[in-house]
Design an enzyme around this catalytic site. Structure first.
Site, PDB file in Angstrom:
ATOM      1  N   GLU A 169       1.176  -0.962  -0.391  1.00 48.89           N
ATOM      2  CA  GLU A 169      -0.142   0.356   0.020  1.00 48.89           C
ATOM      3  C   GLU A 169       1.013   0.967   0.383  1.00 48.89           C
ATOM      4  O   GLU A 169       0.785   2.043  -0.782  1.00 48.89           O
ATOM      5  CB  GLU A 169      -0.954   0.002   1.287  1.00 48.89           C
ATOM      6  CG  GLU A 169      -1.826  -1.350   1.143  1.00 48.89           C
ATOM      7  CD  GLU A 169      -2.882  -1.390  -0.019  1.00 48.89           C
ATOM      8  OE1 GLU A 169      -2.912  -0.816  -0.931  1.00 48.89           O
ATOM      9  OE2 GLU A 169      -2.995  -2.732  -0.594  1.00 48.89           O
ATOM     10  N   HIS A 172       2.328   1.989  -3.214  1.00 46.61           N
ATOM     11  CA  HIS A 172       1.524   3.124  -3.888  1.00 46.61           C
ATOM     12  C   HIS A 172       1.248   4.259  -4.296  1.00 46.61           C
ATOM     13  O   HIS A 172       0.902   5.184  -5.463  1.00 46.61           O
ATOM     14  CB  HIS A 172      -0.477   2.218  -3.993  1.00 46.61           C
ATOM     15  CG  HIS A 172      -0.921   0.814  -4.441  1.00 46.61           C
ATOM     16  ND1 HIS A 172      -0.824   1.021  -5.739  1.00 46.61           N
ATOM     17  CD2 HIS A 172      -1.513  -0.084  -4.179  1.00 46.61           C
ATOM     18  CE1 HIS A 172      -1.838  -0.352  -5.817  1.00 46.61           C
ATOM     19  NE2 HIS A 172      -2.146  -0.948  -4.874  1.00 46.61           N
TER      20      HIS A 172
HETATM   21 ZN    ZN Z   1      -3.078  -2.374  -4.694  1.00 50.12          ZN
END
Ligand code: ZN
Length: 214
Positions: A169, A172
């Site tokens: 995450e 990202h």
């Molecule tokens: Zn992802």
């Protein structure tokens, strides 16, 4: 650099997203918002809108279903993500992968660094890359620093599957997709993964598809 005039459009965009109600549309790979990186969160949405946005991220993650969702995955370039993993897997798999349940958490402005040199390689997938999974070697243990949704400081060590989730995450938020770090020879459709690669570790997949593990 953010100026007050830069802020309004972001809040307006989030209001527009939330106006539709229900789970938010998830952005797929190929959209530049997944590649541009994000701006640090410093109150751009205000507490009330932030709370509603986080609720929508949580609902969208549950509906997908997924174990994490980053703001750019719903088209919002802010350094915010949510994670939660009830870890509904067989005991043997849970032990091999360190897949312990991870309660719901909000990550605001997270950054991570490796703790020690150990790596762990397992299949993972991404809601923005539907239909595929691939093996990614990641740090087995990371120190995560940032804030929570109330602005309180977070400085915590994650291990096992939760360490994988927070790395995925946080990546990202830097414009990185898991495929950037994946062993591409392991790339498998969801169907093939379910049929062939459900073993606790990807050792068999490595031998049969021809890639190496750390
Ligand atoms: Zn992802």
């Amino acid at each position: 650099m953010a100026s007050p005039s830069d802020r309004a459009p972001l809040a307006e965009r989030v209001e527009e997203l939330l106006a539709a109600g229900g789970p938010l549309p998830i952005v797929a790979a190929g959209d530049p918002v997944l590649r541009r990186g994000t701006e640090p969160y410093d109150g751009q949405l205000g507490p009330e809108l932030l709370a509603r946005f986080l609720g929508a991220l949580r609902d969208t993650m549950h509906a997908a279903p997924g174990v994490g969702l980053a703001a750019p995955q719903v088209g919002v370039p802010l350094r915010i993500a949510v994670i939660e993993d009830p870890a509904p897997v067989p005991e043997e798999v849970a032990v091999a992968r360190g897949r312990v349940p991870q309660p719901f958490r909000v990550l605001v402005n997270p950054v991570y660094e490796a703790v020690g040199g150990a790596r762990a390689a397992f299949f993972e997938g991404c809601l923005s890359v539907p239909g595929y999974q691939a093996v990614v070697a990641r740090h087995a243990e990371v120190r995560l620093r940032g804030q929570d949704e109330h602005g309180r400081t977070v400085d915590e060590v994650f291990t096992g599957w939760p360490a994988r989730i927070v790395q995925h995450e946080t990546d990202h938020l830097d414009g990185t997709l898991y495929l950037d770090r994946a062993e591409l020879r392991s790339l498998s459709s969801t169907e093939a993964t379910a049929e062939r690669w459900t073993q606790p570790t990807p050792t068999t997949a490595a031998a049969e598809l021809g890639f190496t593990l750390p």
